[in-house]
Structure formats: structure tokens, C-alpha cells
Write a protein that holds these residues in place. Structure first.
Motif, PDB file in Angstrom:
ATOM      1  N   PRO A   1       0.818  -1.214   0.000  1.00  0.00           N
ATOM      2  CA  PRO A   1       0.000   0.000   0.000  1.00  0.00           C
ATOM      3  C   PRO A   1       0.852   1.265   0.000  1.00  0.00           C
ATOM      4  O   PRO A   1       1.878   1.338   0.682  1.00  0.00           O
ATOM      5  N   ILE A   2       0.428   2.233  -0.775  1.00  0.00           N
ATOM      6  CA  ILE A   2       0.986   3.581  -0.725  1.00  0.00           C
ATOM      7  C   ILE A   2      -0.131   4.517  -0.292  1.00  0.00           C
ATOM      8  O   ILE A   2      -1.216   4.504  -0.877  1.00  0.00           O
ATOM      9  N   GLU A   3       0.130   5.289   0.741  1.00  0.00           N
ATOM     10  CA  GLU A   3      -0.859   6.222   1.277  1.00  0.00           C
ATOM     11  C   GLU A   3      -0.369   7.653   1.128  1.00  0.00           C
ATOM     12  O   GLU A   3       0.836   7.930   1.240  1.00  0.00           O
ATOM     13  N   ILE A   4      -1.300   8.560   0.879  1.00  0.00           N
ATOM     14  CA  ILE A   4      -1.042  10.002   0.973  1.00  0.00           C
ATOM     15  C   ILE A   4      -1.645  10.462   2.286  1.00  0.00           C
ATOM     16  O   ILE A   4      -2.844  10.303   2.522  1.00  0.00           O
ATOM     17  N   ARG A   5      -0.815  11.014   3.156  1.00  0.00           N
ATOM     18  CA  ARG A   5      -1.248  11.429   4.482  1.00  0.00           C
ATOM     19  C   ARG A   5      -1.133  12.940   4.627  1.00  0.00           C
ATOM     20  O   ARG A   5      -0.327  13.573   3.945  1.00  0.00           O
ATOM     21  N   ALA A   6      -1.941  13.500   5.491  1.00  0.00           N
ATOM     22  CA  ALA A   6      -1.970  14.953   5.655  1.00  0.00           C
ATOM     23  C   ALA A   6      -1.998  15.320   7.130  1.00  0.00           C
ATOM     24  O   ALA A   6      -2.593  14.619   7.956  1.00  0.00           O
ATOM     25  N   ARG A   7      -1.339  16.431   7.438  1.00  0.00           N
ATOM     26  CA  ARG A   7      -1.416  17.057   8.767  1.00  0.00           C
ATOM     27  C   ARG A   7      -1.842  18.504   8.587  1.00  0.00           C
ATOM     28  O   ARG A   7      -1.447  19.157   7.613  1.00  0.00           O
ATOM     29  N   ARG A   8      -2.646  18.988   9.517  1.00  0.00           N
ATOM     30  CA  ARG A   8      -3.064  20.386   9.463  1.00  0.00           C
ATOM     31  C   ARG A   8      -2.930  21.026  10.831  1.00  0.00           C
ATOM     32  O   ARG A   8      -2.952  20.339  11.864  1.00  0.00           O
ATOM     33  N   ALA A   9      -2.810  22.343  10.822  1.00  0.00           N
ATOM     34  CA  ALA A   9      -2.619  23.064  12.080  1.00  0.00           C
ATOM     35  C   ALA A   9      -3.864  23.024  12.953  1.00  0.00           C
ATOM     36  O   ALA A   9      -3.775  23.145  14.173  1.00  0.00           O
ATOM     37  N   ASP A  10      -5.041  22.839  12.346  1.00  0.00           N
ATOM     38  CA  ASP A  10      -6.284  22.953  13.104  1.00  0.00           C
ATOM     39  C   ASP A  10      -6.816  21.613  13.602  1.00  0.00           C
ATOM     40  O   ASP A  10      -7.956  21.536  14.056  1.00  0.00           O
ATOM     41  N   ARG A  11      -6.020  20.535  13.503  1.00  0.00           N
ATOM     42  CA  ARG A  11      -6.469  19.236  14.019  1.00  0.00           C
ATOM     43  C   ARG A  11      -5.258  18.387  14.377  1.00  0.00           C
ATOM     44  O   ARG A  11      -4.192  18.516  13.778  1.00  0.00           O
ATOM     45  N   PRO A  12      -5.418  17.482  15.342  1.00  0.00           N
ATOM     46  CA  PRO A  12      -4.282  16.653  15.758  1.00  0.00           C
ATOM     47  C   PRO A  12      -4.070  15.464  14.816  1.00  0.00           C
ATOM     48  O   PRO A  12      -4.980  15.029  14.108  1.00  0.00           O
ATOM     49  N   GLY A  13      -2.863  14.923  14.824  1.00  0.00           N
ATOM     50  CA  GLY A  13      -2.566  13.689  14.116  1.00  0.00           C
ATOM     51  C   GLY A  13      -2.588  13.825  12.604  1.00  0.00           C
ATOM     52  O   GLY A  13      -2.607  14.917  12.045  1.00  0.00           O
ATOM     53  N   GLN A  14      -2.566  12.669  11.938  1.00  0.00           N
ATOM     54  CA  GLN A  14      -2.590  12.582  10.483  1.00  0.00           C
ATOM     55  C   GLN A  14      -3.897  11.963  10.024  1.00  0.00           C
ATOM     56  O   GLN A  14      -4.541  11.214  10.756  1.00  0.00           O
ATOM     57  N   VAL A  15      -4.266  12.249   8.784  1.00  0.00           N
ATOM     58  CA  VAL A  15      -5.382  11.563   8.143  1.00  0.00           C
ATOM     59  C   VAL A  15      -4.889  10.998   6.821  1.00  0.00           C
ATOM     60  O   VAL A  15      -3.947  11.513   6.218  1.00  0.00           O
ATOM     61  N   VAL A  16      -5.512   9.898   6.387  1.00  0.00           N
ATOM     62  CA  VAL A  16      -5.193   9.302   5.090  1.00  0.00           C
ATOM     63  C   VAL A  16      -6.104   9.928   4.040  1.00  0.00           C
ATOM     64  O   VAL A  16      -7.319   9.772   4.094  1.00  0.00           O
ATOM     65  N   LEU A  17      -5.509  10.624   3.095  1.00  0.00           N
ATOM     66  CA  LEU A  17      -6.281  11.255   2.022  1.00  0.00           C
ATOM     67  C   LEU A  17      -6.632  10.265   0.923  1.00  0.00           C
ATOM     68  O   LEU A  17      -7.714  10.317   0.347  1.00  0.00           O
ATOM     69  N   ASP A  18      -5.714   9.355   0.603  1.00  0.00           N
ATOM     70  CA  ASP A  18      -5.947   8.403  -0.481  1.00  0.00           C
ATOM     71  C   ASP A  18      -4.976   7.247  -0.311  1.00  0.00           C
ATOM     72  O   ASP A  18      -3.934   7.374   0.343  1.00  0.00           O
ATOM     73  N   ARG A  19      -5.342   6.109  -0.919  1.00  0.00           N
ATOM     74  CA  ARG A  19      -4.505   4.911  -0.846  1.00  0.00           C
ATOM     75  C   ARG A  19      -4.640   4.118  -2.142  1.00  0.00           C
ATOM     76  O   ARG A  19      -5.726   4.028  -2.717  1.00  0.00           O
ATOM     77  N   ALA A  20      -3.530   3.549  -2.584  1.00  0.00           N
ATOM     78  CA  ALA A  20      -3.524   2.616  -3.711  1.00  0.00           C
ATOM     79  C   ALA A  20      -2.507   1.524  -3.408  1.00  0.00           C
ATOM     80  O   ALA A  20      -1.508   1.763  -2.720  1.00  0.00           O
ATOM     81  N   ASP A  21      -2.768   0.318  -3.911  1.00  0.00           N
ATOM     82  CA  ASP A  21      -1.901  -0.828  -3.667  1.00  0.00           C
ATOM     83  C   ASP A  21      -1.231  -1.252  -4.969  1.00  0.00           C
ATOM     84  O   ASP A  21      -1.837  -1.172  -6.045  1.00  0.00           O
ATOM     85  N   PHE A  22       0.007  -1.754  -4.850  1.00  0.00           N
ATOM     86  CA  PHE A  22       0.780  -2.071  -6.048  1.00  0.00           C
ATOM     87  C   PHE A  22       1.435  -3.443  -5.917  1.00  0.00           C
ATOM     88  O   PHE A  22       1.928  -3.824  -4.862  1.00  0.00           O
ATOM     89  N   ASN A  23       1.430  -4.169  -7.044  1.00  0.00           N
ATOM     90  CA  ASN A  23       1.917  -5.539  -7.105  1.00  0.00           C
ATOM     91  C   ASN A  23       3.444  -5.555  -7.048  1.00  0.00           C
ATOM     92  O   ASN A  23       4.102  -4.912  -7.868  1.00  0.00           O
ATOM     93  N   PRO A  24       4.043  -6.277  -6.097  1.00  0.00           N
ATOM     94  CA  PRO A  24       5.501  -6.274  -6.002  1.00  0.00           C
ATOM     95  C   PRO A  24       6.158  -7.049  -7.140  1.00  0.00           C
ATOM     96  O   PRO A  24       5.564  -7.941  -7.742  1.00  0.00           O
ATOM     97  N   LYS A  25       7.407  -6.702  -7.418  1.00  0.00           N
ATOM     98  CA  LYS A  25       8.234  -7.427  -8.385  1.00  0.00           C
ATOM     99  C   LYS A  25       8.981  -8.548  -7.657  1.00  0.00           C
ATOM    100  O   LYS A  25       8.905  -8.686  -6.439  1.00  0.00           O
ATOM    101  N   LEU A  26       9.750  -9.311  -8.410  1.00  0.00           N
ATOM    102  CA  LEU A  26      10.490 -10.412  -7.808  1.00  0.00           C
ATOM    103  C   LEU A  26      11.598  -9.899  -6.889  1.00  0.00           C
ATOM    104  O   LEU A  26      11.773 -10.394  -5.775  1.00  0.00           O
ATOM    105  N   LEU A  27      12.354  -8.886  -7.331  1.00  0.00           N
ATOM    106  CA  LEU A  27      13.480  -8.372  -6.573  1.00  0.00           C
ATOM    107  C   LEU A  27      13.074  -7.145  -5.764  1.00  0.00           C
ATOM    108  O   LEU A  27      12.271  -6.325  -6.223  1.00  0.00           O
ATOM    109  N   ALA A  28      13.662  -6.996  -4.585  1.00  0.00           N
ATOM    110  CA  ALA A  28      13.329  -5.879  -3.711  1.00  0.00           C
ATOM    111  C   ALA A  28      13.735  -4.548  -4.327  1.00  0.00           C
ATOM    112  O   ALA A  28      13.001  -3.554  -4.243  1.00  0.00           O
ATOM    113  N   GLY A  29      14.942  -4.509  -4.936  1.00  0.00           N
ATOM    114  CA  GLY A  29      15.404  -3.253  -5.523  1.00  0.00           C
ATOM    115  C   GLY A  29      14.515  -2.784  -6.661  1.00  0.00           C
ATOM    116  O   GLY A  29      14.187  -1.591  -6.758  1.00  0.00           O
ATOM    117  N   LEU A  30      14.107  -3.709  -7.531  1.00  0.00           N
ATOM    118  CA  LEU A  30      13.207  -3.340  -8.625  1.00  0.00           C
ATOM    119  C   LEU A  30      11.833  -2.956  -8.096  1.00  0.00           C
ATOM    120  O   LEU A  30      11.177  -2.060  -8.638  1.00  0.00           O
TER     121      LEU A  30
END
Length: 518
Positions: A153-182
Motif C-alpha cells: 500500500p501507498i498512502e497520501i497522508r496529511a497534517r493540518r494546524a487545526d487538528r491533531p494527528g494525520q489523516v489518510v487522504l488516499d490509498r492505492a496498492d501495487f503488485n511487487p516485483k520479484l526483486l526488492a530493488g526493482l
């Protein structure tokens, strides 16, 4: 807040010694090229956390993979982007003076301090991949907790001055390759494109910020080098065996077809009957009801990695009656959507081997066709399909919007078109409308059932192309928005003996799908 007429003002969060990697330079270059976005300046942030240092043997393995990757994948140039960043004005200083940008973009481990957050009205956006925030490390695939249901999963997270913590704005998942570097290089490019999509959506059609606070990011669990080495060895051995088989003309028979009765929502892969194998490989089936007969068109191959062509057949109950080749070219053909409109019958096959989109018209159905229209010259499009809905034609296609990787399984693009003539093509302003390897790639044409629009899509996960099938119901389809939701999901567990399910077509009360044995 920016609107469609006012560019979104973005500030880059930098820090001492920061130099952009290739994927970060890609983000910067694309922002500069998009009239909806503008780089307003930079803000010097603070290091969020010390980078995780993997064991020595893991570091040595990653160095070896980086050296290997130089011969496989070129690196995106970063010098011009860095020179531009150094020329940007520093927007830091007294935050009490008000926001200096619409949002701050943190592309590494540097973050705005709490007293700096008011400098960006929409707060600070950052990336998290597989439980790691900031730059994506080479060893991410080695962390056992990095994958969720076979994808990272790759998430886009946001922080704002008017609220505590982070929120997840969006998420997408991606199929891994055979090698870690690739895998890491692939994820970096996809993270860049995913982030750019979110920025464009924010500029084009701002959405309210989610209220739910995201859980804190945890450091990855222990790095499983032994398990990784075993998986890579097994994968390489399988690939070597496949190459030897191909050389001896004894390749594994791959995709095959199965048929069942009922509509898409009644699909039960375990009850479907295998159709007799007419070709070495039979994939991408499309049903077409014509003159009282149910025809079947599919991609055929005579060997592993052979050039595909389109084969035609007729269904007689559960029996397949071969009719012969419908379309052969000197480039690979697959995914042959066949449809009728205006008194003519058309075929839209995948023709990325010819680097364009092609539509063919039947001159003597089902075995004679002539080229009718072309579009997207010089581009790579996969698994394209046309849909007429509410008087408007739509083109759904997996266009590979990439810098280094030609990859079609993680982005769905949508275009309003004038029909099979392709004289008028209008890209959807929110393209790509869907991102993520387990949901984006088309697995057949959109099915109209009881007034509902069902888009079959592929599940590409667990390192497998064509691992499974989704049925996605389209809930909104217009030039201002697109929305779909998952209604059913099929994996190899639903078809005993299958290693994957890949494509679905429904017509005349029958359904056909393709599957393969592991």
C-alpha cells in the motif's frame, strides 16, 4: 483554497543536505508542466525520524541489486529539478503572517514543525509506503508487514494546524516485483504518479478532508532476508525453467477458457466447464450475440510469448465450434472487444504492439475485417474497451503513463469519445480515474445488467499477473467525476486448481472467463 481557475500553490519541504531522487524529481518536473499546479517556494523543515538501518547483510544485498538495476532500468535525471528547487524562495519565517502556500509537500523524512503548519492552508502532505514514511527504501519488500493481501500500500497522508494527528487522504496498492530493488524503483515511480494525481484532483475538484485520524505509522517488523532469498531463488528457477521449455518448444500451456450459465453477479468459477483447448494459449474471451448465434472471440498463441492473433468460434451449448482466425497482423493482438452500432460490427483489439489504438470493422463477419480508425499514435494502451451510456461513448483504457516503467496494471484512464470513429477524444479531467494494481486494469468490457454498470477488473497481486477478478459497480460516470465500488471478488480459491483468473465476458445468458494452472 485553489479552484479549477486558480493554480494550487505548493511549497516543497526540504532540509539540510536534501537532494531529490529520480522519483522526487519526476514529481517536481510534472508539477512544473501542469498548469493546475505551481511551485510557490520551499520551507525548511525538521527531520521527522532517523532512517531505519537494516542489518549489514541486507545492506550488502541491496547494494548488489542497485548495481544490477543500472543495467535493467535507467534512472530518472534529477539535476534540473534540484537546480530549480535551489532557486525557489524560502517561505519559512513568521507563520503568524498567514499561509504562504495552499499546501506543503514533504517528499522525504523532513517535516514541518507544528508552528510551521499554518504556512500551508491545506496542511502538509506526505507519502507512506508499506508502513514506511518518506522516501521508499530499497529493502521495503523484505519487511514482512509491507504487503497487505499480496500488494504494497501507498498512502497520501496529511497534517493540518487545526487538528491533531494525520489523516489518510488516499490509498492505492501495487503488485511487487520479484526483486526488492526493482520493487522499490517501481513503487517510487508509482508513488510519484499517485501523488501527482492527488494534487491534480485537489486543484480540479477539492474534496473535504477526512475527519478520521490515521493510526500512527509503525516501524516495519524484522527484515526477513532468508525468506526473501528463498522466494527469489524459487522465482528465478521457475523463469529459467520456462526459458528452457520455450527453447525446446515444450512451454507450459497457460491460459484456457471455461464457460458457465448466468449473469456476472451469479458467477461461480468452480461450476464452470472447461472449453476444449483449440490453441496452445486461449485468453481474453469476448462473447458477441449475432443473428441468433453466440460467437466467441479470443486471443490465441501457438507458443509461450508467441505473437498473438484473434481467433473466432461459435458456441453450441457447451461445445466450441472453431471458425478460424478473425484477425492476424505482424504485431501482437489480444483483448478483442466486439460490438455493433449504426448497422456495423466493430472490433477493438489491444494493439499496443503497434503503438496505437485501432478499431476494425467487419466486412464479412466473423472472419474478414478492415481497419476503420486509429488514435493515440505512438502510445502504449492496454485492454481498451468502449461503452455507450446515456448517449455518450466512453473509452476505458489502461494507458501506461510512466517515466521509466512501461506498466499497464495500475492506472485506468477514461476518455469521452464520439464512438468507433475516434474523431473526438476528450480526456477525463481526473485521469487516471482509478489507481492500484488490484483494481485498475480492465478484465473485459463493461457489463450492463439490470440498469447497473459492472466493470470487470483484474487483481494483480502476490507478484502474479492475473491473480484474480473483481466486479466493480460504476456509481458515477460523467466528465466531472468517476466513482466505482467493489461488489464481488474472485481469487484462485474460487476455482480449484487455478493459479489465477484474468478476464470475464457475459452475453446471451452465458459467461466465459480465462484461467491458468500454476
Amino acid at each position: 483554497m485553489a479552484d479549477a481557475a486558480t493554480p494550487l500553490r505548493i511549497a516543497l519541504v526540504t532540509g539540510p543536505g536534501w537532494l531529490p531522487q529520480g522519483w522526487q524529481a519526476l514529481v517536481i518536473d510534472r508539477i512544473l508542466a501542469d498548469p493546475r499546479l505551481i511551485l510557490a517556494g520551499r520551507i525548511t523543515g525538521r527531520a521527522n525520524a532517523a532512517p531505519v538501518t537494516p542489518p549489514r547483510l541486507v545492506r550488502a544485498t541491496m547494494r548488489a541489486e542497485r548495481a544490477l538495476s543500472r543495467f535493467i532500468t535507467p534512472h530518472y535525471p534529477a539535476d534540473a529539478a534540484w537546480q530549480y528547487v535551489t532557486s525557489l524562495a524560502d517561505l519559512g519565517g513568521d507563520a503568524s503572517a498567514g499561509a504562504r502556500a495552499d499546501l506543503a509537500l514533504a517528499l522525504d523524512r523532513f517535516r514541518l514543525a507544528p508552528d510551521q503548519l499554518p504556512l500551508a492552508g491545506l496542511g502538509e502532505w506526505s507519502l507512506a509506503a508499506g508502513g514506511v514514511e518518506g522516501a521508499i527504501p530499497d529493502w521495503l519488500l523484505l519487511a514482512p508487514d509491507a504487503c497487505t493481501d499480496g500488494a504494497i500500500p501507498i498512502e497520501i497522508r496529511a497534517r493540518r494546524a487545526d487538528r491533531p494527528g494525520q489523516v489518510v487522504l488516499d490509498r492505492a496498492d501495487f503488485n511487487p516485483k520479484l526483486l526488492a530493488g526493482l520493487t522499490a524503483e517501481f513503487l517510487r515511480e508509482k508513488a510519484a504518479l499517485f501523488l501527482l494525481r492527488a494534487l491534480a484532483h485537489q486543484a480540479q475538484a477539492p474534496a473535504p478532508m477526512p475527519a478520521q485520524t490515521a493510526p500512527p505509522l509503525a516501524a516495519p517488523a524484522r527484515l526477513a532476508l532468508a525468506n526473501y532469498a528463498a522466494r527469489v531463488s524459487k522465482g528465478l528457477a521457475r523463469r529459467l525453467d520456462d526459458r528452457l521449455r520455450e527453447g525446446l518448444h515444450r512451454g507450459r500451456a497457460h491460459w484456457r477458457l471455461a464457460i458457465g450459465t448466468g449473469d456476472a453477479l451469479a458467477l461461480n468459477p468452480a461450476r464452470a466447464i472447461d472449453l476444449p483447448r483449440q490453441q496452445f494459449s486461449m485468453a481474453d474471451p469476448f462473447l458477441f450475440d449475432h443473428a441468433g448465434a453466440l460467437h466467441l472471440f479470443y486471443e490465441a498463441q501457438d507458443r509461450d510469448n508467441g505473437r498473438g492473433w484473434i481467433e473466432a468460434a461459435r458456441l453450441d451449448g457447451d461445445r466450441l465450434v472453431p471458425l478460424g482466425p478473425a484477425l492476424r497482423c505482424d504485431y501482437h493482438l489480444s483483448f478483442p472487444q466486439v460490438f455493433a452500432t449504426g448497422g456495423a460490427i466493430y472490433m477493438l483489439p489491444e494493439t499496443q504492439g503497434n503503438r496505437r489504438l485501432e478499431i476494425w470493422r467487419a466486412t464479412d463477419f466473423p472472419l474478414r475485417w478492415t481497419l476503420h480508425a486509429t488514435a493515440f499514435q505512438g502510445q502504449y494502451l492496454a485492454d481498451s474497451t468502449l461503452l455507450l451510456h446515456a448517449g455518450q461513448w466512453w473509452l476505458f483504457t489502461n494507458l501506461s503513463d510512466h517515466a521509466l516503467y512501461q506498466e499497464h496494471s495500475s492506472s485506468l484512464h477514461l476518455f469521452a469519445v464520439d464512438g468507433p470513429d475516434l474523431r473526438r477524444i476528450v480526456p477525463h479531467p481526473l485521469n487516471p480515474v482509478v489507481m492500484g494494481s488490484p483494481v485498475a486494469r480492465n478484465a473485459g468490457s463493461v457489463i450492463v445488467q439490470d440498469g447497473r454498470l459492472i466493470r470487470p477488473s483484474q487483481i494483480n497481486a502476490h507478484g502474479v499477473y492475473g491473480y484474480g477478478l473483481n466486479l466493480m459497480e460504476i456509481e458515477r460516470l460523467d466528465l466531472q467525476g468517476y466513482r466505482e465500488r467493489l461488489v464481488r471478488r474472485f481469487t484462485p480459491a474460487d476455482r480449484p486448481g487455478a493459479g489465477g483468473l484474468h478476464h470475464l465476458s457475459v452475453a446471451g445468458g452465458r459467461h466465459v472467463f480465462d484461467w491458468f494452472s500454476p
